[in-house]
Design a protein around this motif. Sequence first.
Motif, PDB file in Angstrom:
ATOM      1  N   PHE A  10       0.917  -1.277   0.135  1.00 45.44           N
ATOM      2  CA  PHE A  10      -0.146   0.105  -0.023  1.00 45.44           C
ATOM      3  C   PHE A  10       0.849   1.122  -0.085  1.00 45.44           C
ATOM      4  CE2 PHE A  10      -2.120   3.347   2.346  1.00 45.44           C
ATOM      5  CZ  PHE A  10      -3.167   3.853   1.663  1.00 45.44           C
ATOM      6  N   LEU A  11       1.920   1.291   0.692  1.00 40.41           N
ATOM      7  CA  LEU A  11       2.901   2.338   0.897  1.00 40.41           C
ATOM      8  C   LEU A  11       3.568   2.718  -0.361  1.00 40.41           C
ATOM      9  CD1 LEU A  11       4.475   2.072   4.397  1.00 40.41           C
ATOM     10  CD2 LEU A  11       2.768   3.811   3.477  1.00 40.41           C
ATOM     11  N   PHE A  12       3.939   1.466  -1.153  1.00 39.36           N
ATOM     12  CA  PHE A  12       4.718   1.554  -2.178  1.00 39.36           C
ATOM     13  C   PHE A  12       3.834   2.286  -3.425  1.00 39.36           C
ATOM     14  CE2 PHE A  12       7.871  -1.444  -0.594  1.00 39.36           C
ATOM     15  CZ  PHE A  12       8.998  -0.510  -0.660  1.00 39.36           C
ATOM     16  N   ILE A  13       2.392   2.133  -3.377  1.00 42.72           N
ATOM     17  CA  ILE A  13       1.550   2.448  -4.365  1.00 42.72           C
ATOM     18  C   ILE A  13       0.977   3.963  -4.094  1.00 42.72           C
ATOM     19  CG2 ILE A  13      -0.901   1.877  -5.344  1.00 42.72           C
ATOM     20  CD1 ILE A  13      -0.157  -1.054  -5.091  1.00 42.72           C
ATOM     21  N   SER A  14       0.842   3.965  -2.804  1.00 42.04           N
ATOM     22  CA  SER A  14       0.174   5.326  -2.662  1.00 42.04           C
ATOM     23  C   SER A  14       1.358   6.567  -2.510  1.00 42.04           C
ATOM     24  CB  SER A  14      -0.491   5.284  -1.070  1.00 42.04           C
ATOM     25  OG  SER A  14       0.407   4.877  -0.219  1.00 42.04           O
ATOM     26  N   VAL A  15       2.499   6.262  -2.259  1.00 47.12           N
ATOM     27  CA  VAL A  15       3.544   7.313  -2.153  1.00 47.12           C
ATOM     28  C   VAL A  15       3.541   8.077  -3.468  1.00 47.12           C
ATOM     29  CG1 VAL A  15       5.900   7.899  -1.659  1.00 47.12           C
ATOM     30  CG2 VAL A  15       4.625   6.497  -0.072  1.00 47.12           C
ATOM     31  N   PRO A  16       3.749   7.260  -4.495  1.00 47.34           N
ATOM     32  CA  PRO A  16       3.806   8.066  -5.739  1.00 47.34           C
ATOM     33  C   PRO A  16       2.556   8.912  -6.165  1.00 47.34           C
ATOM     34  CG  PRO A  16       4.688   5.784  -5.922  1.00 47.34           C
ATOM     35  CD  PRO A  16       4.025   6.007  -4.655  1.00 47.34           C
ATOM     36  N   ILE A  17       1.412   8.394  -5.937  1.00 49.23           N
ATOM     37  CA  ILE A  17       0.152   9.064  -6.180  1.00 49.23           C
ATOM     38  C   ILE A  17       0.012  10.218  -5.329  1.00 49.23           C
ATOM     39  CG2 ILE A  17      -2.372   8.909  -5.737  1.00 49.23           C
ATOM     40  CD1 ILE A  17      -2.015   5.871  -6.598  1.00 49.23           C
ATOM     41  N   ILE A  18       0.296  10.323  -4.166  1.00 43.27           N
ATOM     42  CA  ILE A  18       0.222  11.444  -3.082  1.00 43.27           C
ATOM     43  C   ILE A  18       1.433  12.640  -3.751  1.00 43.27           C
ATOM     44  CG2 ILE A  18       1.082  12.530  -0.972  1.00 43.27           C
ATOM     45  CD1 ILE A  18      -0.272   9.835   0.270  1.00 43.27           C
ATOM     46  N   SER A  19       2.701  11.989  -4.196  1.00 39.96           N
ATOM     47  CA  SER A  19       3.648  12.890  -4.787  1.00 39.96           C
ATOM     48  C   SER A  19       3.217  13.764  -6.098  1.00 39.96           C
ATOM     49  CB  SER A  19       4.897  12.177  -4.889  1.00 39.96           C
ATOM     50  OG  SER A  19       5.801  12.918  -5.594  1.00 39.96           O
ATOM     51  N   GLN A  20       2.313  12.643  -7.021  1.00 37.00           N
ATOM     52  CA  GLN A  20       2.063  13.436  -7.972  1.00 37.00           C
ATOM     53  C   GLN A  20       1.077  14.391  -8.031  1.00 37.00           C
ATOM     54  OE1 GLN A  20       0.762  10.269 -10.329  1.00 37.00           O
ATOM     55  NE2 GLN A  20       2.656   9.341 -10.874  1.00 37.00           N
ATOM     56  N   GLU A  21       0.139  14.313  -6.906  1.00 38.77           N
ATOM     57  CA  GLU A  21      -0.956  15.380  -6.438  1.00 38.77           C
ATOM     58  C   GLU A  21      -0.278  16.146  -5.906  1.00 38.77           C
ATOM     59  OE1 GLU A  21      -3.481  13.375  -3.595  1.00 38.77           O
ATOM     60  OE2 GLU A  21      -4.417  12.100  -5.410  1.00 38.77           O
ATOM     61  N   GLU A  22       0.769  16.319  -5.251  1.00 38.24           N
ATOM     62  CA  GLU A  22       1.558  17.346  -4.317  1.00 38.24           C
ATOM     63  C   GLU A  22       2.064  18.235  -5.759  1.00 38.24           C
ATOM     64  OE1 GLU A  22       4.126  15.990  -1.355  1.00 38.24           O
ATOM     65  OE2 GLU A  22       2.524  15.459  -0.182  1.00 38.24           O
ATOM     66  N   ASP A  23       2.758  17.599  -6.567  1.00 38.10           N
ATOM     67  CA  ASP A  23       3.343  18.193  -7.622  1.00 38.10           C
ATOM     68  C   ASP A  23       2.356  18.972  -8.613  1.00 38.10           C
ATOM     69  OD1 ASP A  23       5.963  17.109  -7.247  1.00 38.10           O
ATOM     70  OD2 ASP A  23       5.847  15.504  -8.739  1.00 38.10           O
ATOM     71  N   ALA A  24       1.180  18.399  -8.838  1.00 41.40           N
ATOM     72  CA  ALA A  24       0.124  19.055  -9.684  1.00 41.40           C
ATOM     73  C   ALA A  24      -0.057  20.404  -8.886  1.00 41.40           C
ATOM     74  CB  ALA A  24      -0.943  17.999  -9.891  1.00 41.40           C
ATOM     75  N   LYS A  25      -0.524  20.220  -7.520  1.00 40.83           N
ATOM     76  CA  LYS A  25      -0.752  21.497  -6.893  1.00 40.83           C
ATOM     77  C   LYS A  25       0.223  22.430  -6.869  1.00 40.83           C
ATOM     78  CE  LYS A  25      -4.050  19.150  -3.471  1.00 40.83           C
ATOM     79  NZ  LYS A  25      -4.248  18.470  -2.246  1.00 40.83           N
ATOM     80  N   GLU A  26       1.403  22.166  -6.550  1.00 44.76           N
ATOM     81  CA  GLU A  26       2.585  22.954  -6.783  1.00 44.76           C
ATOM     82  C   GLU A  26       2.794  23.781  -7.964  1.00 44.76           C
ATOM     83  OE1 GLU A  26       5.375  25.522  -6.000  1.00 44.76           O
ATOM     84  OE2 GLU A  26       4.300  24.614  -4.359  1.00 44.76           O
ATOM     85  N   LYS A  27       2.663  23.179  -9.108  1.00 49.14           N
ATOM     86  CA  LYS A  27       2.317  23.616 -10.394  1.00 49.14           C
ATOM     87  C   LYS A  27       1.366  24.563 -10.695  1.00 49.14           C
ATOM     88  CE  LYS A  27       4.927  20.292 -13.364  1.00 49.14           C
ATOM     89  NZ  LYS A  27       4.781  19.402 -14.504  1.00 49.14           N
ATOM     90  N   GLU A  28       0.208  24.152 -10.128  1.00 49.38           N
ATOM     91  CA  GLU A  28      -0.970  25.371  -9.969  1.00 49.38           C
ATOM     92  C   GLU A  28      -0.771  26.414  -9.243  1.00 49.38           C
ATOM     93  OE1 GLU A  28      -5.584  25.087  -8.426  1.00 49.38           O
ATOM     94  OE2 GLU A  28      -4.696  23.043  -9.347  1.00 49.38           O
ATOM     95  N   ARG A  29       0.079  26.247  -8.290  1.00 45.34           N
ATOM     96  CA  ARG A  29       0.115  27.428  -7.406  1.00 45.34           C
ATOM     97  C   ARG A  29       1.396  28.527  -8.154  1.00 45.34           C
ATOM     98  NH1 ARG A  29      -0.559  23.964  -2.859  1.00 45.34           N
ATOM     99  NH2 ARG A  29       1.744  23.209  -2.961  1.00 45.34           N
ATOM    100  N   ALA A  30       2.321  27.726  -8.650  1.00 46.59           N
ATOM    101  CA  ALA A  30       3.431  28.548  -9.331  1.00 46.59           C
ATOM    102  C   ALA A  30       2.744  29.166 -10.486  1.00 46.59           C
ATOM    103  CB  ALA A  30       4.420  27.573  -9.717  1.00 46.59           C
ATOM    104  N   LEU A  31       1.931  28.679 -11.226  1.00 43.32           N
ATOM    105  CA  LEU A  31       0.976  29.126 -12.283  1.00 43.32           C
ATOM    106  C   LEU A  31       0.262  30.569 -11.853  1.00 43.32           C
ATOM    107  CD1 LEU A  31       0.654  29.297 -15.512  1.00 43.32           C
ATOM    108  CD2 LEU A  31      -1.224  27.822 -15.159  1.00 43.32           C
ATOM    109  N   ARG A  32      -0.361  30.221 -10.872  1.00 45.71           N
ATOM    110  CA  ARG A  32      -1.266  31.365 -10.568  1.00 45.71           C
ATOM    111  C   ARG A  32      -0.436  32.529 -10.132  1.00 45.71           C
ATOM    112  NH1 ARG A  32      -4.544  28.370  -7.456  1.00 45.71           N
ATOM    113  NH2 ARG A  32      -3.238  28.329  -5.908  1.00 45.71           N
ATOM    114  N   THR A  33       0.684  32.103  -9.292  1.00 47.81           N
ATOM    115  CA  THR A  33       1.823  33.284  -8.698  1.00 47.81           C
ATOM    116  C   THR A  33       2.244  33.951  -9.958  1.00 47.81           C
ATOM    117  OG1 THR A  33       2.176  32.158  -6.823  1.00 47.81           O
ATOM    118  CG2 THR A  33       3.884  33.779  -7.599  1.00 47.81           C
ATOM    119  N   SER A  34       2.536  33.113 -11.187  1.00 43.80           N
ATOM    120  CA  SER A  34       3.048  33.612 -12.238  1.00 43.80           C
ATOM    121  C   SER A  34       2.163  34.455 -13.050  1.00 43.80           C
ATOM    122  CB  SER A  34       3.482  32.489 -13.131  1.00 43.80           C
ATOM    123  OG  SER A  34       3.849  32.990 -14.471  1.00 43.80           O
TER     124      SER A  34
END
Length: 146
Positions: A10-34
């Motif tokens: 479960f940990l091996f499967i869920s960690v990449p999903i959480i990381s991808q969601e965090e990356d997407a949120k960070e990109k969205e924040r960066a685009l909004r700031t930009s």
Amino acid sequence: MRNLIYTLLFLFISVPIISQEEDAKEKERALRTSTNLTWDGNKNLSENNFVQAEVDYRKAIAKSPENAAAPYNLGTAYYNNETYSEAFGRFKEAGEVATSKKEKHKAYHNMGNVFMKRKDYPKAVEAYKEALRNDPTDDETRYNRP
């Protein structure tokens, strides 16, 4: 033992999903700031504060490479100041990151304008052709094409 295996799986499967969601949120924040920095640049440019507008646009470009408006607007500011080499580089950048045909059309149209100012007519023709590929209905581009 079985529970441990399920937990690890479960940990091996869920960690990449959480990381991808965090990356997407960070990109969205960066685009909004930009985008906000781009608006600041537009405001400063409208108030004839070119230096601060340039700073804002450069920050916007650094914050999110997905914001095609920032390099395009900076290119327009350079073009209006007759700094054509810098203008061309920013229009080219805008065309490369643009995701819509409208954005690509505007970038290539203005690259054609820069080539016309430089009297590099063959390159201007090619830039205008590329602009028309993205918006074949634009009469101004068709008119500008030598």
